[in-house]
Each structure stands twice: as C-alpha cells, then as structure tokens.
Design an enzyme around this catalytic site. Sequence first.
Site, PDB file in Angstrom:
ATOM      1  N   ASN A 266      38.543 -61.731  37.694  1.00 17.27           N
ATOM      2  CA  ASN A 266      37.370 -62.580  38.394  1.00 17.27           C
ATOM      3  C   ASN A 266      35.868 -62.919  37.931  1.00 17.27           C
ATOM      4  O   ASN A 266      34.502 -62.277  37.328  1.00 17.27           O
ATOM      5  CB  ASN A 266      37.123 -61.586  39.488  1.00 17.27           C
ATOM      6  CG  ASN A 266      36.028 -62.283  40.908  1.00 17.27           C
ATOM      7  OD1 ASN A 266      35.952 -63.042  40.639  1.00 17.27           O
ATOM      8  ND2 ASN A 266      35.791 -60.572  41.318  1.00 17.27           N
ATOM      9  N   TRP A 267      35.882 -64.346  37.532  1.00 17.75           N
ATOM     10  CA  TRP A 267      34.138 -64.693  37.084  1.00 17.75           C
ATOM     11  C   TRP A 267      33.568 -65.249  37.812  1.00 17.75           C
ATOM     12  O   TRP A 267      31.992 -64.952  37.774  1.00 17.75           O
ATOM     13  CB  TRP A 267      34.893 -66.636  36.624  1.00 17.75           C
ATOM     14  CG  TRP A 267      35.843 -66.876  35.713  1.00 17.75           C
ATOM     15  CD1 TRP A 267      36.417 -65.733  35.115  1.00 17.75           C
ATOM     16  CD2 TRP A 267      35.857 -67.544  34.906  1.00 17.75           C
ATOM     17  NE1 TRP A 267      37.267 -65.780  33.780  1.00 17.75           N
ATOM     18  CE2 TRP A 267      36.450 -67.531  34.114  1.00 17.75           C
ATOM     19  CE3 TRP A 267      35.604 -69.146  35.094  1.00 17.75           C
ATOM     20  CZ2 TRP A 267      38.006 -68.253  33.225  1.00 17.75           C
ATOM     21  CZ3 TRP A 267      36.353 -69.953  34.365  1.00 17.75           C
ATOM     22  CH2 TRP A 267      36.766 -69.540  33.352  1.00 17.75           C
ATOM     23  N   LYS A 268      33.701 -64.945  38.976  1.00 23.97           N
ATOM     24  CA  LYS A 268      32.411 -64.874  40.404  1.00 23.97           C
ATOM     25  C   LYS A 268      31.958 -66.268  40.487  1.00 23.97           C
ATOM     26  O   LYS A 268      32.421 -67.380  40.032  1.00 23.97           O
ATOM     27  CB  LYS A 268      31.449 -63.828  40.381  1.00 23.97           C
ATOM     28  CG  LYS A 268      31.784 -62.385  40.907  1.00 23.97           C
ATOM     29  CD  LYS A 268      31.783 -60.616  40.373  1.00 23.97           C
ATOM     30  CE  LYS A 268      32.448 -59.817  40.774  1.00 23.97           C
ATOM     31  NZ  LYS A 268      31.893 -58.663  40.452  1.00 23.97           N
TER      32      LYS A 268
ATOM     33  N   HIS B 222      37.291 -59.444  48.645  1.00 24.66           N
ATOM     34  CA  HIS B 222      35.900 -57.926  47.536  1.00 24.66           C
ATOM     35  C   HIS B 222      35.227 -57.595  48.644  1.00 24.66           C
ATOM     36  O   HIS B 222      34.928 -58.273  49.478  1.00 24.66           O
ATOM     37  CB  HIS B 222      36.291 -59.138  46.484  1.00 24.66           C
ATOM     38  CG  HIS B 222      34.841 -58.986  45.086  1.00 24.66           C
ATOM     39  ND1 HIS B 222      33.836 -58.392  45.405  1.00 24.66           N
ATOM     40  CD2 HIS B 222      35.572 -58.281  44.408  1.00 24.66           C
ATOM     41  CE1 HIS B 222      33.472 -57.938  44.341  1.00 24.66           C
ATOM     42  NE2 HIS B 222      34.578 -57.766  43.618  1.00 24.66           N
TER      43      HIS B 222
ATOM     44  N   GLU C 181      31.987 -57.598  47.612  1.00 25.62           N
ATOM     45  CA  GLU C 181      31.251 -58.612  47.977  1.00 25.62           C
ATOM     46  C   GLU C 181      30.926 -59.856  49.412  1.00 25.62           C
ATOM     47  O   GLU C 181      29.969 -60.278  49.498  1.00 25.62           O
ATOM     48  CB  GLU C 181      30.603 -59.707  46.535  1.00 25.62           C
ATOM     49  CG  GLU C 181      29.750 -58.518  44.919  1.00 25.62           C
ATOM     50  CD  GLU C 181      30.864 -59.155  44.613  1.00 25.62           C
ATOM     51  OE1 GLU C 181      30.716 -60.027  43.778  1.00 25.62           O
ATOM     52  OE2 GLU C 181      30.418 -57.951  43.078  1.00 25.62           O
TER      53      GLU C 181
ATOM     54  N   GLU D 156      38.347 -50.994  44.088  1.00 28.63           N
ATOM     55  CA  GLU D 156      36.643 -51.578  43.249  1.00 28.63           C
ATOM     56  C   GLU D 156      35.981 -50.379  44.150  1.00 28.63           C
ATOM     57  O   GLU D 156      35.393 -50.765  44.804  1.00 28.63           O
ATOM     58  CB  GLU D 156      36.619 -52.249  43.575  1.00 28.63           C
ATOM     59  CG  GLU D 156      37.392 -53.288  43.038  1.00 28.63           C
ATOM     60  CD  GLU D 156      36.898 -55.044  42.590  1.00 28.63           C
ATOM     61  OE1 GLU D 156      36.938 -55.333  40.938  1.00 28.63           O
ATOM     62  OE2 GLU D 156      36.449 -55.194  43.356  1.00 28.63           O
TER      63      GLU D 156
ATOM     64  N   GLY E 122      29.458 -53.816  38.756  1.00 30.44           N
ATOM     65  CA  GLY E 122      28.247 -54.661  37.560  1.00 30.44           C
ATOM     66  C   GLY E 122      27.300 -54.122  37.829  1.00 30.44           C
ATOM     67  O   GLY E 122      26.273 -53.973  37.391  1.00 30.44           O
TER      68      GLY E 122
ATOM     69  N   SER F 286      32.650 -52.381  36.906  1.00 28.11           N
ATOM     70  CA  SER F 286      32.683 -51.714  35.168  1.00 28.11           C
ATOM     71  C   SER F 286      33.786 -51.264  34.074  1.00 28.11           C
ATOM     72  O   SER F 286      33.311 -50.863  32.973  1.00 28.11           O
ATOM     73  CB  SER F 286      31.185 -50.646  34.741  1.00 28.11           C
ATOM     74  OG  SER F 286      30.295 -51.480  35.675  1.00 28.11           O
TER      75      SER F 286
ATOM     76  N   GLY G 169      35.170 -57.980  36.185  1.00 30.22           N
ATOM     77  CA  GLY G 169      34.310 -59.203  36.617  1.00 30.22           C
ATOM     78  C   GLY G 169      33.207 -59.152  35.420  1.00 30.22           C
ATOM     79  O   GLY G 169      33.899 -60.392  34.480  1.00 30.22           O
ATOM     80  N   GLY G 170      32.420 -59.002  34.848  1.00 31.49           N
ATOM     81  CA  GLY G 170      31.446 -59.220  33.764  1.00 31.49           C
ATOM     82  C   GLY G 170      32.345 -59.774  32.950  1.00 31.49           C
ATOM     83  O   GLY G 170      32.257 -60.339  31.558  1.00 31.49           O
TER      84      GLY G 170
END
Length: 260
Positions: free
Chosen positions: A9-11, A98, A100, A170, A176, A216, A237-238
Amino acid sequence: MKPKIVIGNWKMNKGFEEAEDLISEIEEKLQDYNFETEIVLCPPMLYAELVTDHANEEGSQFYAGVQNVSEYENGAYTGEVSAEMLAGMDVSFCIVGHSERRKYFGETNAIVLKKMLRLLTNDIVPVMCCGETLEERKAEKHFEVVQKQIEETIYQLTPKQLESTMIAYEPIWAIGTGETATPDQAQEMLSFIRSLIEKKFGTEMAVNTYILYGGSCNGKNALELFSQPDVDGGLIGGASLKADEFMKIIEAGETVIKEN
Ligand code: 13P
C-alpha cells in the site's frame, strides 16, 4: 498451507517517475525467481493504469490494486472513481476501510460494506481492513472493536462473496509507528477473526479466507509474523516503498511456504 500474499500500500507517496522506477526495480528483482507468494501493488489511484499495464505483461508476477473506490455505482459524484471503472482498467484488488480512510474521510462500516459490494459486483477483490486504536487496546476492547467491524461488513456477505474477499488486521497503533504487533498479538487476533468466520460461515470457509497482518511489517520482522499459523501474509505500507525491503518481505513469505 496456502501461498502467502504480500500487498504493498503505497498510500499517497511517489511522484510519477518515482512510481515508474519502483515498479521497474520490483520487476527486475522478481524476474529471476518464480515466486509462489502472491504480490499486489496498490499505488495512488492516478497510477493505476501504470501498474495494470505492467501487471498485464506476459510473465508478470504481480497484480494491480488500488487503495479506494466509490461507494456509488456511477453519476454525479465529483472526484470519485467507480468499481466499474477500476474493473475496466483491469484492477484486481482494492483496499477498503483502511483506518486512515475511516479516520480522515469518515468511512463507517456501512460505507465500507457498500464499497465491498460494489467491488464484488465488478469482480475486484476487496481487502477489508479492521483494527483497534491504542486506547481501545489499553481498555482491552480490541476483540470487541474488531468483532463489530467484522459483523457489520464481512458477516453481511454471502459465502460466495466472502470467497472473493480478504481481511487485513491492522492495529492502528502499529501503523507507521515502527511499533509492530508482536507475532503473538498478531496470531491471537487473526485466530480470533478466523473463529468469527468459522462461527458464521463454517470451517472450510474460515480456513480458506485470507487474513493478513499490517502495521510496521518490514524485512526484519516479516518472517516471524508470517510463521504464525493464522497469518496469511501482509499489508505493507512504508516498507513497500523501497524495492529491497519489499523483496525481503516477499522472500519471508517464500521461506515460510517452503518450510511447510
Ligand atoms: P506501515 O507498514 O507503514 O506501518 O503501514 C501499514 C499500513 O497501513 C498498510 O495499509
């Protein structure tokens, strides 16, 4: 054991050229291997075509996904993108609910369910996210919170629809933050989610449903997380923004499959 799934997930990250470079780097690293682990790249919506073009190439080892979809079918919804449009672009997966989106864009379980149904109608696999806040975990309400999320979304599906749906747990406190859930915490919740599915849909469905962990997850901790019996892969993610790190996670998926 079913193959692991690793979803990036590149966001809202990467300029267009950076996105092109990242896809090329990942492709280059994948080309020497024949991975069993299924790989999905979810770039920002604007780059969906870029990823589907690559995913459609012969021998491609990844699928194209996106991070959001409209809850509406079509019409006067400025700025929205429909599930039908995504299907027309050959998008195969879509993240929904998600944390977010729940936090910043007011997505409720009811909206998440509408989005899932729109995706399923268009043969796109919804990856439904659930998870608790730190306060909820501290108050020992995490099981209750996740159960409600599952009951108001997954429980509303038919068995046939659930067959084409994935779940990602999640915990919000792990997203993150660098604070990953311990393998035991991840296993405990994923096993709980699987038991909820078993209760409503039966054992076979519970065993077959993909349930992923996200928060993470990185090249260092993926192996231990993926070794847990109920962890079918990761929503990353990251660590999905760097080809090397992302590959380490995919390799962790392969290692677990080969060992079992
Ligand atoms: P991080 O891997 O950056 O913690 O993000 C997890 C996530 O939100 C994936 O959807």
